[in-house]
Design an enzyme around this catalytic site. Structure first.
Site, PDB file in Angstrom:
ATOM      1  N   THR A 188       0.810  -1.218   0.000  1.00 43.65           N
ATOM      2  CA  THR A 188       0.000   0.000   0.000  1.00 43.65           C
ATOM      3  C   THR A 188       0.843   1.268   0.000  1.00 43.65           C
ATOM      4  O   THR A 188       0.305   2.368  -0.101  1.00 43.65           O
ATOM      5  CB  THR A 188      -0.940   0.026   1.221  1.00 43.65           C
ATOM      6  OG1 THR A 188      -0.157  -0.042   2.424  1.00 43.65           O
ATOM      7  CG2 THR A 188      -1.905  -1.151   1.183  1.00 43.65           C
ATOM      8  N   GLY A 189       2.159   1.118   0.105  1.00 48.07           N
ATOM      9  CA  GLY A 189       3.042   2.280   0.083  1.00 48.07           C
ATOM     10  C   GLY A 189       3.293   2.778  -1.327  1.00 48.07           C
ATOM     11  O   GLY A 189       2.927   2.134  -2.313  1.00 48.07           O
ATOM     12  N   ARG A 190       3.952   3.926  -1.432  1.00 52.43           N
ATOM     13  CA  ARG A 190       4.190   4.530  -2.745  1.00 52.43           C
ATOM     14  C   ARG A 190       5.043   3.638  -3.632  1.00 52.43           C
ATOM     15  O   ARG A 190       4.714   3.398  -4.790  1.00 52.43           O
ATOM     16  CB  ARG A 190       4.844   5.903  -2.564  1.00 52.43           C
ATOM     17  CG  ARG A 190       3.933   6.931  -1.922  1.00 52.43           C
ATOM     18  CD  ARG A 190       4.655   8.267  -1.701  1.00 52.43           C
ATOM     19  NE  ARG A 190       3.784   9.233  -1.045  1.00 52.43           N
ATOM     20  CZ  ARG A 190       3.582   9.285   0.270  1.00 52.43           C
ATOM     21  NH1 ARG A 190       4.201   8.423   1.053  1.00 52.43           N
ATOM     22  NH2 ARG A 190       2.774  10.183   0.797  1.00 52.43           N
ATOM     23  N   VAL A 191       6.152   3.137  -3.094  1.00 52.63           N
ATOM     24  CA  VAL A 191       7.019   2.276  -3.898  1.00 52.63           C
ATOM     25  C   VAL A 191       6.370   0.917  -4.103  1.00 52.63           C
ATOM     26  O   VAL A 191       6.490   0.318  -5.176  1.00 52.63           O
ATOM     27  CB  VAL A 191       8.407   2.135  -3.243  1.00 52.63           C
ATOM     28  CG1 VAL A 191       9.287   1.189  -4.059  1.00 52.63           C
ATOM     29  CG2 VAL A 191       9.094   3.499  -3.126  1.00 52.63           C
TER      30      VAL A 191
ATOM     31  N   GLY B   7      14.119  -2.597   1.331  1.00 53.15           N
ATOM     32  CA  GLY B   7      14.394  -1.186   1.083  1.00 53.15           C
ATOM     33  C   GLY B   7      13.799  -0.281   2.140  1.00 53.15           C
ATOM     34  O   GLY B   7      13.781   0.943   1.972  1.00 53.15           O
TER      35      GLY B   7
ATOM     36  N   ALA C 129      19.283  -2.244   1.247  1.00 55.43           N
ATOM     37  CA  ALA C 129      19.777  -0.955   0.760  1.00 55.43           C
ATOM     38  C   ALA C 129      18.798   0.130   1.159  1.00 55.43           C
ATOM     39  O   ALA C 129      17.584  -0.050   1.033  1.00 55.43           O
ATOM     40  CB  ALA C 129      19.952  -0.977  -0.756  1.00 55.43           C
TER      41      ALA C 129
ATOM     42  N   HIS D 101      13.432  15.718   0.476  1.00 52.42           N
ATOM     43  CA  HIS D 101      12.382  14.766   0.124  1.00 52.42           C
ATOM     44  C   HIS D 101      11.007  15.420   0.227  1.00 52.42           C
ATOM     45  O   HIS D 101      10.859  16.504   0.787  1.00 52.42           O
ATOM     46  CB  HIS D 101      12.428  13.536   1.027  1.00 52.42           C
ATOM     47  CG  HIS D 101      13.497  12.560   0.667  1.00 52.42           C
ATOM     48  ND1 HIS D 101      14.776  12.656   1.166  1.00 52.42           N
ATOM     49  CD2 HIS D 101      13.488  11.482  -0.157  1.00 52.42           C
ATOM     50  CE1 HIS D 101      15.510  11.668   0.674  1.00 52.42           C
ATOM     51  NE2 HIS D 101      14.754  10.944  -0.127  1.00 52.42           N
TER      52      HIS D 101
ATOM     53  N   LYS E 208       7.505  12.284   3.790  1.00 54.58           N
ATOM     54  CA  LYS E 208       8.530  11.367   4.310  1.00 54.58           C
ATOM     55  C   LYS E 208       8.607  11.477   5.831  1.00 54.58           C
ATOM     56  O   LYS E 208       8.690  12.572   6.384  1.00 54.58           O
ATOM     57  CB  LYS E 208       9.893  11.661   3.688  1.00 54.58           C
ATOM     58  CG  LYS E 208      10.958  10.645   4.088  1.00 54.58           C
ATOM     59  CD  LYS E 208      12.201  10.758   3.221  1.00 54.58           C
ATOM     60  CE  LYS E 208      13.271   9.761   3.654  1.00 54.58           C
ATOM     61  NZ  LYS E 208      12.805   8.361   3.557  1.00 54.58           N
TER      62      LYS E 208
ATOM     63  N   THR F 159      19.263   7.109   3.156  1.00 51.00           N
ATOM     64  CA  THR F 159      20.309   7.297   2.149  1.00 51.00           C
ATOM     65  C   THR F 159      21.358   8.282   2.633  1.00 51.00           C
ATOM     66  O   THR F 159      22.568   8.046   2.485  1.00 51.00           O
ATOM     67  CB  THR F 159      19.700   7.794   0.827  1.00 51.00           C
ATOM     68  OG1 THR F 159      18.739   6.850   0.370  1.00 51.00           O
ATOM     69  CG2 THR F 159      20.769   7.982  -0.236  1.00 51.00           C
TER      70      THR F 159
END
EC number: 1.17.1.8
Length: 255
Positions: A10-13, A88, A112, A144, A148, A155
């Site tokens: 359900t997240g953006r990515v 991720g 990562a 961002h 966020k 990162t």
């Protein structure tokens, strides 16, 4: 055809990953883990479940873009039902990092904080510059979108860690996040990590190396979150060929 399970659908990515898999002939969207009902339809062949065991066993590899708490729960169950994992999720605390390391003894895991190949190169080059321009002051700035939740970004912390390691420094001893008031002169070993939030910025990371009379800035811009989805799928293809262990995107790219 590689059977891929998505954790964090359900997240953006997560949504972009599902779209990319459904449009890709080399992948099969085999399972999706959900806690609540999805707001969009999926192929009838896709297993949509709240059961961790069913979710894990239906796929060849799992891609996780969720939350630290959800990632912890996934890892705890995966210890009993090992699968290659691509993780991720950012904002993992030390306990989850240790769990990640322990789980990698029973399954191959690629972790990562950014799945962009460009960021992987920035990380590599940044460490090289940090080691070479030893007298430079290092400042890292990340920008961002307004939604966020964690700051600094995972990162930015990864970039800072690589620069600190290149100078044989412990990041926790030299990291500065924000400056305010009469703080005095800058310590030569400081590594500044600053965060900005606004708009729909997918991600911008800059490492600055500041000297007397000149400075060098290295910047990576993500213009779309699709780059993270594509990168994660590339990592999924790679991790299924590896032995048990904890890997980075740099390992996959051999840089």
């Amino acid at each position: 055809m590689l059977k891929v399970g998505i954790f964090g659908a359900t997240g953006r990515v997560g949504k972009l990953l599902i779209e990319e898999i459904l449009n890709h002939t080399h992948f099969n969207l085999s399972s999706v883990y959900v806690r609540n009902e999805l707001q969009y339809s999926l192929p009838s062949s896709t297993m949509v479940t709240k059961d961790f065991e069913i979710f894990l066993q239906a796929s060849d590899v799992i891609i996780d873009f969720s939350s630290p708490e959800a990632t912890k729960a996934l890892l705890e169950v995966a210890l009993s039902y090992p699968k290659p994992l691509v993780i991720g999720t950012t904002g993992l605390d030390n306990d989850i990092q240790h769990l990640l390391e322990n789980a990698s003894h029973t399954m191959p895991i690629l972790y990562a904080t950014n799945m962009s190949k460009g960021v992987a190169m920035l990380n590599k080059i940044g460490a090289l510059v940090a080691a070479t321009l030893k007298e430079s002051d290092i400042e890292i700035c990340e920008i961002h979108h307004r939604y966020k939740k964690d700051a600094p970004s995972g990162t930015a912390l990864t970039l800072a860690q690589s620069c600190a390691k290149a100078r044989n420094l412990k990041l926790s001893d030299v990291r500065i996040s924000g400056r305010n008031g009469n703080i005095g002169e800058r310590n030569s070993n400081e590594i500044g990590v600053m965060s900005l939030r606004g708009g729909d910025v997918a991600g911008r990371h800059t490492i600055g190396f500041y000297l007397d009379g000149e400075y060098l800035e290295l910047t990576h811009n993500a213009t779309s979150r699709l780059t993270f989805a594509k990168g994660a799928l590339d990592m999924a293809k790679w991790i299924v060929t590896q032995k048990n262990g904890l890997y980075s995107i740099e390992d996959a790219l051999e840089i």
